[in-house]
Design a protein around this motif. Sequence first.
Motif, PDB file in Angstrom:
ATOM      1  N   UNK A  73       0.825  -1.210   0.000  1.00 17.78           N
ATOM      2  CA  UNK A  73       0.000   0.000   0.000  1.00 17.78           C
ATOM      3  C   UNK A  73       0.860   1.260   0.000  1.00 17.78           C
ATOM      4  N   UNK A  74       2.001   1.206   0.681  1.00 13.01           N
ATOM      5  CA  UNK A  74       2.900   2.367   0.714  1.00 13.01           C
ATOM      6  C   UNK A  74       3.455   2.647  -0.684  1.00 13.01           C
ATOM      7  N   UNK A  75       3.843   1.589  -1.396  1.00  8.96           N
ATOM      8  CA  UNK A  75       4.389   1.756  -2.735  1.00  8.96           C
ATOM      9  C   UNK A  75       3.327   2.248  -3.703  1.00  8.96           C
ATOM     10  N   UNK A  76       2.109   1.731  -3.577  1.00 13.99           N
ATOM     11  CA  UNK A  76       1.025   2.196  -4.432  1.00 13.99           C
ATOM     12  C   UNK A  76       0.743   3.679  -4.194  1.00 13.99           C
ATOM     13  N   UNK A  77       0.794   4.102  -2.943  1.00  8.97           N
ATOM     14  CA  UNK A  77       0.559   5.514  -2.629  1.00  8.97           C
ATOM     15  C   UNK A  77       1.635   6.403  -3.237  1.00  8.97           C
ATOM     16  N   UNK A  78       2.880   5.917  -3.230  1.00 10.94           N
ATOM     17  CA  UNK A  78       3.960   6.689  -3.854  1.00 10.94           C
ATOM     18  C   UNK A  78       3.723   6.837  -5.353  1.00 10.94           C
ATOM     19  N   UNK A 100      -6.918  -4.820   1.109  1.00  8.94           N
ATOM     20  CA  UNK A 100      -7.746  -4.682   2.311  1.00  8.94           C
ATOM     21  C   UNK A 100      -6.992  -5.032   3.597  1.00  8.94           C
ATOM     22  N   UNK A 101      -6.011  -5.928   3.496  1.00 11.47           N
ATOM     23  CA  UNK A 101      -5.163  -6.287   4.631  1.00 11.47           C
ATOM     24  C   UNK A 101      -3.714  -5.935   4.278  1.00 11.47           C
ATOM     25  N   UNK A 102      -2.895  -5.607   5.269  1.00 11.61           N
ATOM     26  CA  UNK A 102      -1.499  -5.286   4.979  1.00 11.61           C
ATOM     27  C   UNK A 102      -0.809  -6.404   4.202  1.00 11.61           C
ATOM     28  N   UNK A 103      -0.192  -6.046   3.094  1.00 12.19           N
ATOM     29  CA  UNK A 103       0.536  -7.009   2.267  1.00 12.19           C
ATOM     30  C   UNK A 103       2.000  -6.600   2.247  1.00 12.19           C
ATOM     31  N   UNK A 129      -9.404  12.866 -22.289  1.00 14.04           N
ATOM     32  CA  UNK A 129      -9.654  13.681 -21.097  1.00 14.04           C
ATOM     33  C   UNK A 129     -11.005  13.374 -20.463  1.00 14.04           C
ATOM     34  N   UNK A 130     -11.014  13.357 -19.128  1.00 10.62           N
ATOM     35  CA  UNK A 130     -12.243  13.078 -18.402  1.00 10.62           C
ATOM     36  C   UNK A 130     -12.543  11.610 -18.240  1.00 10.62           C
ATOM     37  N   UNK A 131     -11.535  10.764 -18.413  1.00  8.23           N
ATOM     38  CA  UNK A 131     -11.740   9.322 -18.325  1.00  8.23           C
ATOM     39  C   UNK A 131     -11.659   8.809 -16.901  1.00  8.23           C
ATOM     40  N   UNK A 132     -11.709   7.497 -16.795  1.00  3.92           N
ATOM     41  CA  UNK A 132     -11.673   6.830 -15.491  1.00  3.92           C
ATOM     42  C   UNK A 132     -10.526   5.828 -15.487  1.00  3.92           C
ATOM     43  N   UNK A 133      -9.719   5.877 -14.437  1.00  3.09           N
ATOM     44  CA  UNK A 133      -8.608   4.948 -14.267  1.00  3.09           C
ATOM     45  C   UNK A 133      -8.759   4.274 -12.908  1.00  3.09           C
ATOM     46  N   UNK A 134      -8.627   2.960 -12.891  1.00  2.00           N
ATOM     47  CA  UNK A 134      -8.686   2.206 -11.639  1.00  2.00           C
ATOM     48  C   UNK A 134      -7.307   1.618 -11.355  1.00  2.00           C
ATOM     49  N   UNK A 135      -6.943   1.657 -10.093  1.00  3.63           N
ATOM     50  CA  UNK A 135      -5.626   1.190  -9.647  1.00  3.63           C
ATOM     51  C   UNK A 135      -5.846   0.274  -8.454  1.00  3.63           C
ATOM     52  N   UNK A 136      -5.699  -1.022  -8.674  1.00  6.04           N
ATOM     53  CA  UNK A 136      -6.007  -2.008  -7.638  1.00  6.04           C
ATOM     54  C   UNK A 136      -4.743  -2.757  -7.195  1.00  6.04           C
ATOM     55  N   UNK A 137      -4.718  -3.139  -5.960  1.00  7.09           N
ATOM     56  CA  UNK A 137      -3.662  -4.002  -5.441  1.00  7.09           C
ATOM     57  C   UNK A 137      -4.249  -4.991  -4.464  1.00  7.09           C
ATOM     58  N   UNK A 138      -3.875  -6.253  -4.578  1.00  9.22           N
ATOM     59  CA  UNK A 138      -4.377  -7.257  -3.644  1.00  9.22           C
ATOM     60  C   UNK A 138      -3.435  -8.457  -3.626  1.00  9.22           C
ATOM     61  N   UNK A 139      -3.608  -9.256  -2.603  1.00  9.39           N
ATOM     62  CA  UNK A 139      -2.806 -10.462  -2.478  1.00  9.39           C
ATOM     63  C   UNK A 139      -3.571 -11.640  -3.066  1.00  9.39           C
ATOM     64  N   UNK A 140      -2.874 -12.461  -3.845  1.00 12.48           N
ATOM     65  CA  UNK A 140      -3.442 -13.699  -4.369  1.00 12.48           C
ATOM     66  C   UNK A 140      -2.473 -14.823  -4.031  1.00 12.48           C
TER      67      UNK A 140
END
Length: 214
Positions: A73-78, A100-103, A129-140
Amino acid sequence: EFLAMLGHELRNPLAPITSALHVMAARGGGGERERAVIERQLRQLTRLVDDLLDVSRIARGRVRLEPTLTRAAVLMSRAVETTQPLIDQRGHRLVVRLPPQPVLWWGDAGRLVQVMVNLLTNAARYTPPGGRIEFHGRREGEQLLIEVIDNGEGIAAERLASVFDMFYQGQQGADRSRGGLGLGLALVKNLVALHGGAVQAHSDGPGRGSRFQV
């Protein structure tokens, strides 16, 4: 070898330019808007030169990873912090979903941030311009999955296999308004592979957006 030499020669003038800007800022006296323009363009130029140098290092097998244990999560925030100005400039809506949980992730933190920044930058550039971007991170399982999804221009099926090639670029007009050297996704592929990972591109075709998974 030529790219390495070119990168170093282009980098030499960047340090004194950066220093001069800092001196101007310390002195004050106006010109804030002009200085902001110079700083923004200097960051862009520095990023291009860094990409050239990274390509030369990868080609010669000289990329050194410095692994540490870091929260994903820290790296994603950067990565978001780095790309937010471009996303705002393009008027996009960015939706971030942190794990959702610390990874905890073991690897070169700076390089993973670079991978995510390149993917987010690519999405911002190739989404109108005006689009939508999603940025997800999770553990699998024992792996970290990163996804960047956009509703932008999409990728034709016959081009999907080429998007990670060196110097590949999507459709651009004669004015080359998107810029770039076509190195971002190639660096993503190589840096991910150095960590034992994989990256894939998905799209339902032109005008239907794209999804990149690491």
